[in-house]
Design a protein around this motif. Sequence first.
Motif, PDB file in Angstrom:
ATOM      1  N   TYR A 123      49.598  40.762  53.707  1.00  0.00           N
ATOM      2  CA  TYR A 123      50.404  40.061  54.704  1.00  0.00           C
ATOM      3  C   TYR A 123      51.243  38.984  54.023  1.00  0.00           C
ATOM      4  O   TYR A 123      50.895  38.524  52.931  1.00  0.00           O
ATOM      5  N   PRO A 124      52.293  38.506  54.690  1.00  0.00           N
ATOM      6  CA  PRO A 124      53.009  37.345  54.155  1.00  0.00           C
ATOM      7  C   PRO A 124      52.084  36.123  54.153  1.00  0.00           C
ATOM      8  O   PRO A 124      51.320  35.910  55.095  1.00  0.00           O
ATOM      9  N   ASP A 125      52.148  35.358  53.083  1.00  0.00           N
ATOM     10  CA  ASP A 125      51.370  34.127  52.978  1.00  0.00           C
ATOM     11  C   ASP A 125      52.216  32.993  53.547  1.00  0.00           C
ATOM     12  O   ASP A 125      53.349  32.789  53.132  1.00  0.00           O
ATOM     13  N   GLU A 126      51.648  32.282  54.512  1.00  0.00           N
ATOM     14  CA  GLU A 126      52.350  31.177  55.144  1.00  0.00           C
ATOM     15  C   GLU A 126      51.387  30.004  55.284  1.00  0.00           C
ATOM     16  O   GLU A 126      50.178  30.206  55.392  1.00  0.00           O
ATOM     17  N   ASN A 127      51.925  28.791  55.284  1.00  0.00           N
ATOM     18  CA  ASN A 127      51.080  27.619  55.494  1.00  0.00           C
ATOM     19  C   ASN A 127      50.317  27.756  56.804  1.00  0.00           C
ATOM     20  O   ASN A 127      50.885  28.151  57.818  1.00  0.00           O
ATOM     21  N   ASP A 128      49.051  27.441  56.758  1.00  0.00           N
ATOM     22  CA  ASP A 128      48.160  27.464  57.924  1.00  0.00           C
ATOM     23  C   ASP A 128      47.948  28.861  58.503  1.00  0.00           C
ATOM     24  O   ASP A 128      47.470  28.997  59.627  1.00  0.00           O
ATOM     25  N   ALA A 129      48.277  29.898  57.771  1.00  0.00           N
ATOM     26  CA  ALA A 129      48.040  31.261  58.242  1.00  0.00           C
ATOM     27  C   ALA A 129      46.587  31.646  57.963  1.00  0.00           C
ATOM     28  O   ALA A 129      45.992  31.217  56.975  1.00  0.00           O
ATOM     29  N   GLU A 130      46.030  32.460  58.826  1.00  0.00           N
ATOM     30  CA  GLU A 130      44.642  32.884  58.694  1.00  0.00           C
ATOM     31  C   GLU A 130      44.424  33.801  57.491  1.00  0.00           C
ATOM     32  O   GLU A 130      43.299  33.943  57.019  1.00  0.00           O
ATOM     33  N   ILE A 131      45.486  34.409  56.978  1.00  0.00           N
ATOM     34  CA  ILE A 131      45.328  35.322  55.843  1.00  0.00           C
ATOM     35  C   ILE A 131      44.682  34.613  54.671  1.00  0.00           C
ATOM     36  O   ILE A 131      43.910  35.218  53.925  1.00  0.00           O
ATOM     37  N   ARG A 132      44.936  33.328  54.523  1.00  0.00           N
ATOM     38  CA  ARG A 132      44.332  32.570  53.418  1.00  0.00           C
ATOM     39  C   ARG A 132      42.808  32.522  53.560  1.00  0.00           C
ATOM     40  O   ARG A 132      42.083  32.648  52.583  1.00  0.00           O
ATOM     41  N   ARG A 133      42.326  32.340  54.777  1.00  0.00           N
ATOM     42  CA  ARG A 133      40.881  32.306  55.022  1.00  0.00           C
ATOM     43  C   ARG A 133      40.254  33.670  54.726  1.00  0.00           C
ATOM     44  O   ARG A 133      39.192  33.759  54.103  1.00  0.00           O
ATOM     45  N   TYR A 134      40.924  34.735  55.150  1.00  0.00           N
ATOM     46  CA  TYR A 134      40.389  36.075  54.905  1.00  0.00           C
ATOM     47  C   TYR A 134      40.409  36.414  53.415  1.00  0.00           C
ATOM     48  O   TYR A 134      39.487  37.038  52.902  1.00  0.00           O
ATOM     49  N   GLN A 135      41.463  36.010  52.738  1.00  0.00           N
ATOM     50  CA  GLN A 135      41.557  36.269  51.300  1.00  0.00           C
ATOM     51  C   GLN A 135      40.442  35.535  50.553  1.00  0.00           C
ATOM     52  O   GLN A 135      39.846  36.094  49.634  1.00  0.00           O
ATOM     53  N   GLN A 136      40.140  34.313  50.954  1.00  0.00           N
ATOM     54  CA  GLN A 136      39.060  33.560  50.305  1.00  0.00           C
ATOM     55  C   GLN A 136      37.703  34.230  50.517  1.00  0.00           C
ATOM     56  O   GLN A 136      36.794  34.047  49.716  1.00  0.00           O
ATOM     57  N   GLY A 137      37.564  35.015  51.576  1.00  0.00           N
ATOM     58  CA  GLY A 137      36.306  35.709  51.860  1.00  0.00           C
ATOM     59  C   GLY A 137      36.186  37.069  51.205  1.00  0.00           C
ATOM     60  O   GLY A 137      35.194  37.768  51.420  1.00  0.00           O
ATOM     61  N   ASN A 138      37.177  37.491  50.406  1.00  0.00           N
ATOM     62  CA  ASN A 138      37.141  38.809  49.758  1.00  0.00           C
ATOM     63  C   ASN A 138      35.900  38.971  48.912  1.00  0.00           C
ATOM     64  O   ASN A 138      35.461  38.012  48.277  1.00  0.00           O
ATOM     65  N   PRO A 139      35.359  40.193  48.850  1.00  0.00           N
ATOM     66  CA  PRO A 139      35.675  41.366  49.660  1.00  0.00           C
ATOM     67  C   PRO A 139      34.915  41.365  50.977  1.00  0.00           C
ATOM     68  O   PRO A 139      33.880  40.726  51.119  1.00  0.00           O
ATOM     69  N   TRP A 140      35.411  42.142  51.921  1.00  0.00           N
ATOM     70  CA  TRP A 140      34.793  42.338  53.229  1.00  0.00           C
ATOM     71  C   TRP A 140      34.191  43.737  53.224  1.00  0.00           C
ATOM     72  O   TRP A 140      34.881  44.704  52.940  1.00  0.00           O
ATOM     73  N   PHE A 141      32.905  43.838  53.521  1.00  0.00           N
ATOM     74  CA  PHE A 141      32.171  45.092  53.363  1.00  0.00           C
ATOM     75  C   PHE A 141      32.094  45.869  54.668  1.00  0.00           C
ATOM     76  O   PHE A 141      31.801  45.312  55.716  1.00  0.00           O
ATOM     77  N   SER A 142      32.353  47.166  54.602  1.00  0.00           N
ATOM     78  CA  SER A 142      32.165  48.070  55.733  1.00  0.00           C
ATOM     79  C   SER A 142      30.864  48.831  55.508  1.00  0.00           C
ATOM     80  O   SER A 142      30.779  49.670  54.608  1.00  0.00           O
ATOM     81  N   SER A 143      29.849  48.528  56.317  1.00  0.00           N
ATOM     82  CA  SER A 143      28.564  49.209  56.149  1.00  0.00           C
ATOM     83  C   SER A 143      28.673  50.679  56.525  1.00  0.00           C
ATOM     84  O   SER A 143      27.958  51.518  55.987  1.00  0.00           O
ATOM     85  N   GLN A 144      29.588  51.015  57.428  1.00  0.00           N
ATOM     86  CA  GLN A 144      29.761  52.411  57.820  1.00  0.00           C
ATOM     87  C   GLN A 144      30.333  53.231  56.669  1.00  0.00           C
ATOM     88  O   GLN A 144      29.879  54.333  56.400  1.00  0.00           O
TER      89      GLN A 144
END
Length: 193
Positions: A123-144
């Motif tokens: 996604y585009p990186d923007e100030n105060d965008a939620e993408i920054r929070r999700y990126q900091q949580g990498n990786p996100w695991f799919s148990s399925q």
Amino acid sequence: MKGAQEVTGTLLDMAEIWELYVYHLLRNALVGVEVIHTGRVREAVGHLFVNGNGKKIAAQKPDFIIRRPSSKQVLAVVDAKYKHTFVTLSKPTGLERNDLYQIHAYMDAFSNQGSSAPGVLVYPDENDAEIRRYQQGNPWFSSQLKSNLYFYGVNGELGEENSDNGLTPSEERFCMGIRELLMGNLNNGIWDE
């Protein structure tokens, strides 16, 4: 007469421009793998369903497929989203649920026997965008799927912080993250040689 004057204009598809920008970053960041832009290659299609006779329905075409040149094994699927990730009433997480369902389906469609292809949303990186929070949580695991999803925010605006190679800090983080994703999975034996 009002409104009778002819005006010429140009319409730019920013989602397509965003895809091309991400494609350029991937092509320049990765060596020894194929980066397929599926909008330009017919063969790079997975399917949601197949019957016993080999009939397939519901074609799946992520924006990009990263694969081995020799075996055509899919190493990752990448989807570029030209969307804001700010929290709104309709998007309380900053993300659209359909984007998550879509990348999950792509990861499943391009899985090999025994291993699922990891997914990447850009996604585009923007100030105060939620993408920054999700990126900091990498990786996100799919148990399925038994696989990981990675989020990246990228901003191509040149400023004082540009590196020696001409990339912005977010472009560098994205390129380095993709290289680490591929190298980590190769070194751990997740993919065949």
